[in-house]
Design a protein around this motif. Structure first.
Motif, PDB file in Angstrom:
ATOM      1  N   LYS A  69       0.846  -1.193   0.000  1.00 49.53           N
ATOM      2  CA  LYS A  69       0.000   0.000   0.000  1.00 49.53           C
ATOM      3  C   LYS A  69       0.885   1.247   0.000  1.00 49.53           C
ATOM      4  O   LYS A  69       1.899   1.278   0.703  1.00 49.53           O
ATOM      5  N   VAL A  70       0.496   2.249  -0.779  1.00 51.68           N
ATOM      6  CA  VAL A  70       1.208   3.529  -0.805  1.00 51.68           C
ATOM      7  C   VAL A  70       0.187   4.649  -0.661  1.00 51.68           C
ATOM      8  O   VAL A  70      -0.799   4.694  -1.408  1.00 51.68           O
ATOM      9  N   ILE A  71       0.441   5.542   0.297  1.00 43.61           N
ATOM     10  CA  ILE A  71      -0.356   6.756   0.443  1.00 43.61           C
ATOM     11  C   ILE A  71       0.514   7.898  -0.048  1.00 43.61           C
ATOM     12  O   ILE A  71       1.592   8.152   0.507  1.00 43.61           O
ATOM     13  N   MET A  72       0.068   8.574  -1.113  1.00 47.23           N
ATOM     14  CA  MET A  72       0.842   9.645  -1.746  1.00 47.23           C
ATOM     15  C   MET A  72       0.142  10.966  -1.481  1.00 47.23           C
ATOM     16  O   MET A  72      -1.037  11.115  -1.786  1.00 47.23           O
ATOM     17  N   LYS A  73       0.881  11.915  -0.912  1.00 46.39           N
ATOM     18  CA  LYS A  73       0.366  13.265  -0.699  1.00 46.39           C
ATOM     19  C   LYS A  73       1.153  14.204  -1.599  1.00 46.39           C
ATOM     20  O   LYS A  73       2.372  14.101  -1.681  1.00 46.39           O
ATOM     21  N   GLU A  74       0.446  15.101  -2.259  1.00 47.26           N
ATOM     22  CA  GLU A  74       1.096  16.084  -3.120  1.00 47.26           C
ATOM     23  C   GLU A  74       0.668  17.464  -2.659  1.00 47.26           C
ATOM     24  O   GLU A  74      -0.526  17.755  -2.544  1.00 47.26           O
ATOM     25  N   THR A  76       0.695  21.826  -2.831  1.00 49.51           N
ATOM     26  CA  THR A  76       0.343  22.763  -3.905  1.00 49.51           C
ATOM     27  C   THR A  76       1.539  23.140  -4.770  1.00 49.51           C
ATOM     28  O   THR A  76       1.364  23.596  -5.892  1.00 49.51           O
ATOM     29  N   LYS A  77       2.747  22.928  -4.267  1.00 46.85           N
ATOM     30  CA  LYS A  77       3.954  23.217  -5.057  1.00 46.85           C
ATOM     31  C   LYS A  77       4.417  22.009  -5.862  1.00 46.85           C
ATOM     32  O   LYS A  77       5.418  22.076  -6.554  1.00 46.85           O
ATOM     33  N   GLY A  78       3.700  20.887  -5.748  1.00 52.43           N
ATOM     34  CA  GLY A  78       4.021  19.700  -6.522  1.00 52.43           C
ATOM     35  C   GLY A  78       4.961  18.721  -5.849  1.00 52.43           C
ATOM     36  O   GLY A  78       5.346  17.722  -6.441  1.00 52.43           O
ATOM     37  N   PHE A  79       5.363  18.993  -4.606  1.00 54.54           N
ATOM     38  CA  PHE A  79       6.219  18.050  -3.892  1.00 54.54           C
ATOM     39  C   PHE A  79       5.389  16.880  -3.400  1.00 54.54           C
ATOM     40  O   PHE A  79       4.241  17.042  -2.998  1.00 54.54           O
ATOM     41  N   ARG A  80       5.982  15.696  -3.434  1.00 58.17           N
ATOM     42  CA  ARG A  80       5.261  14.477  -3.076  1.00 58.17           C
ATOM     43  C   ARG A  80       5.875  13.813  -1.860  1.00 58.17           C
ATOM     44  O   ARG A  80       7.100  13.792  -1.702  1.00 58.17           O
ATOM     45  N   TYR A  81       4.993  13.260  -1.044  1.00 57.76           N
ATOM     46  CA  TYR A  81       5.379  12.562   0.171  1.00 57.76           C
ATOM     47  C   TYR A  81       4.669  11.216   0.135  1.00 57.76           C
ATOM     48  O   TYR A  81       3.446  11.168   0.077  1.00 57.76           O
ATOM     49  N   ALA A  82       5.426  10.144   0.144  1.00 54.33           N
ATOM     50  CA  ALA A  82       4.836   8.812   0.038  1.00 54.33           C
ATOM     51  C   ALA A  82       5.130   8.012   1.299  1.00 54.33           C
ATOM     52  O   ALA A  82       6.250   8.032   1.807  1.00 54.33           O
ATOM     53  N   THR A  83       4.108   7.318   1.781  1.00 54.31           N
ATOM     54  CA  THR A  83       4.267   6.360   2.860  1.00 54.31           C
ATOM     55  C   THR A  83       3.893   4.998   2.290  1.00 54.31           C
ATOM     56  O   THR A  83       2.769   4.808   1.819  1.00 54.31           O
ATOM     57  N   ALA A  84       4.853   4.083   2.296  1.00 54.31           N
ATOM     58  CA  ALA A  84       4.649   2.742   1.731  1.00 54.31           C
ATOM     59  C   ALA A  84       4.717   1.729   2.864  1.00 54.31           C
ATOM     60  O   ALA A  84       5.614   1.791   3.703  1.00 54.31           O
TER      61      ALA A  84
END
Length: 178
Positions: A69-74, A76-84
């Motif tokens: 499972k991956v939760i991806m947060k983006e 407003t500046k387009g940076f992404r943070y993923a928790t796998a």
């Protein structure tokens, strides 16, 4: 104190360790999964959240993360943070300018593409060539090449098996006679 010593010791024996492939940052992020839920219309806190489940594969250039499972947060500046998360999450990324990869395994991986930092939690293992580091938690800064490794006793976490940090550093000139 032991953690800082181990990190410094590891850095001394592994000069030039694992700067991430610089071109990866400018590549698109691709995700594959059995299922996906993407939030776009009702953005919370000005960020978009996407959840991918079932045989998830995240790639960005040479970076590859596999998980259940991956939760991806983006933001407003387009940076992404993923928790796998998964039975065993894996990541792999090519070193900049070399034909060599850094690989990691753990129960949970958090990736921040704004800071180029990966954190591995629970049964964490990081490897480059034959050199390897193990612990309950590993923080790896891809830009500065800095590792922090913590055993489960240090984090106050109850885990199975050995709770200590382990480092294996191979000799650089194995085939050369003394």
């Amino acid at each position: 104190m032991k953690i800082i010593f181990i990190a410094c010791l590891f850095g001394l024996f592994l000069p030039g360790l694992a700067i991430a492939e610089r071109a990866d940052r400018n590549k698109p992020v691709n995700l594959e999964a059995d299922r996906a839920t993407v939030e776009d219309v009702n953005r919370k806190d000005e960020s978009r959240v996407s959840i991918f489940t079932g045989n998830v594969v995240l790639t960005q250039g040479t970076l590859r993360i596999t998980a259940d499972k991956v939760i991806m947060k983006e933001d407003t500046k387009g940076f992404r943070y993923a928790t796998a998360v998964g039975d065993l999450v894996t990541f792999r990324q090519k070193r900049d300018g070399l034909d060599e990869y850094v690989e990691g395994w753990s129960k949970r991986v958090e990736y921040d593409n704004k800071t180029d930092k990966i954190e591995l939690f629970r049964q964490a293992r990081l490897k480059r060539g034959a050199d390897e580091v193990k612990g309950d938690y590993i923080s790896y800064d891809m830009n500065s090449e800095f590792f922090q490794v913590i055993g489960s006793n240090e984090r106050g976490v109850e885990t199975e098996g050995d709770n200590r940090v382990r480092v294996t550093i191979q000799p650089k000139n194995k085939n050369k006679p003394d």
